[in-house]
Scaffold this motif. Sequence first.
Motif, mmCIF file in Angstrom:
data_model
loop_
_atom_site.group_PDB
_atom_site.id
_atom_site.type_symbol
_atom_site.label_atom_id
_atom_site.label_comp_id
_atom_site.label_asym_id
_atom_site.label_seq_id
_atom_site.Cartn_x
_atom_site.Cartn_y
_atom_site.Cartn_z
ATOM 1 N N ILE A 1 60.605 -63.291 17.728
ATOM 2 C CA ILE A 1 59.582 -62.972 18.724
ATOM 3 C C ILE A 1 59.985 -63.623 20.039
ATOM 4 O O ILE A 1 60.181 -64.835 20.105
ATOM 5 N N ALA A 2 60.143 -62.820 21.079
ATOM 6 C CA ALA A 2 60.524 -63.323 22.400
ATOM 7 C C ALA A 2 59.273 -63.445 23.274
ATOM 8 O O ALA A 2 58.434 -62.536 23.301
ATOM 9 N N TYR A 3 59.178 -64.585 23.980
ATOM 10 C CA TYR A 3 58.043 -64.869 24.856
ATOM 11 C C TYR A 3 58.535 -65.180 26.263
ATOM 12 O O TYR A 3 59.564 -65.828 26.439
ATOM 13 N N TYR A 4 57.773 -64.746 27.241
ATOM 14 C CA TYR A 4 57.978 -65.182 28.619
ATOM 15 C C TYR A 4 56.636 -65.704 29.102
ATOM 16 O O TYR A 4 55.637 -64.970 29.101
ATOM 17 N N ILE B 1 63.078 -67.947 28.614
ATOM 18 C CA ILE B 1 62.566 -67.155 27.501
ATOM 19 C C ILE B 1 62.490 -68.052 26.270
ATOM 20 O O ILE B 1 63.457 -68.746 25.939
ATOM 21 N N ASP B 2 61.352 -68.047 25.611
ATOM 22 C CA ASP B 2 61.199 -68.774 24.347
ATOM 23 C C ASP B 2 61.359 -67.764 23.218
ATOM 24 O O ASP B 2 60.763 -66.679 23.244
ATOM 25 N N ASN C 1 64.749 -72.331 23.235
ATOM 26 C CA ASN C 1 64.394 -72.215 24.649
ATOM 27 C C ASN C 1 65.614 -71.695 25.387
ATOM 28 O O ASN C 1 66.560 -72.431 25.635
ATOM 29 N N LEU C 2 65.581 -70.401 25.699
ATOM 30 C CA LEU C 2 66.744 -69.727 26.272
ATOM 31 C C LEU C 2 66.663 -69.674 27.789
ATOM 32 O O LEU C 2 65.582 -69.555 28.372
ATOM 33 N N ALA D 1 71.063 -74.255 21.575
ATOM 34 C CA ALA D 1 70.675 -74.861 20.297
ATOM 35 C C ALA D 1 69.189 -74.635 20.075
ATOM 36 O O ALA D 1 68.397 -74.666 21.011
ATOM 37 N N CYS D 2 68.817 -74.396 18.829
ATOM 38 C CA CYS D 2 67.423 -74.187 18.466
ATOM 39 C C CYS D 2 66.960 -75.386 17.646
ATOM 40 O O CYS D 2 67.773 -76.175 17.174
#
Length: 123
Positions: free
Chosen positions: A14-17, A73-74, A100-101, A119-120
């Motif tokens: 799931i991508a979040y902004y 982007i998270d 955290n991209l 890294a995640c």
Amino acid sequence: MYPYTLFYNKVEAIAYYRNQVIKTLSFAPMHVNPKSTAVVTASFVGKTEMLLAPNEVSLIQKNVNDGSRFYDIDLKLQMVCYPQWAESGFAFIMYQLMCNLKVPLSLNGTNANAFKSTACYYN
């Protein structure tokens, strides 16, 4: 041969902004042997309309003007895993990873900077 394998029944990205969902992707179930790696590839392509407060729009514009040229982007990875033992069946494990991209921003047809690995962490 390993005494067990990991069966990932559900893998979801799931991508979040700014805490708003951009897109959700699901992956096919897969088996993974211990001490090995499974690579899955996701492409979050498309357009998503989002409501942004005026201060958020000005923050994006400030980042562009300052030369930042990255979206924050998270990415949340949700997984349901079943370790399968040869003799005893399986158990259920659910966990999440957060990433955290810094995604390169392309404006007005200009080339974006190269994306760097991130890294995640286990959540």
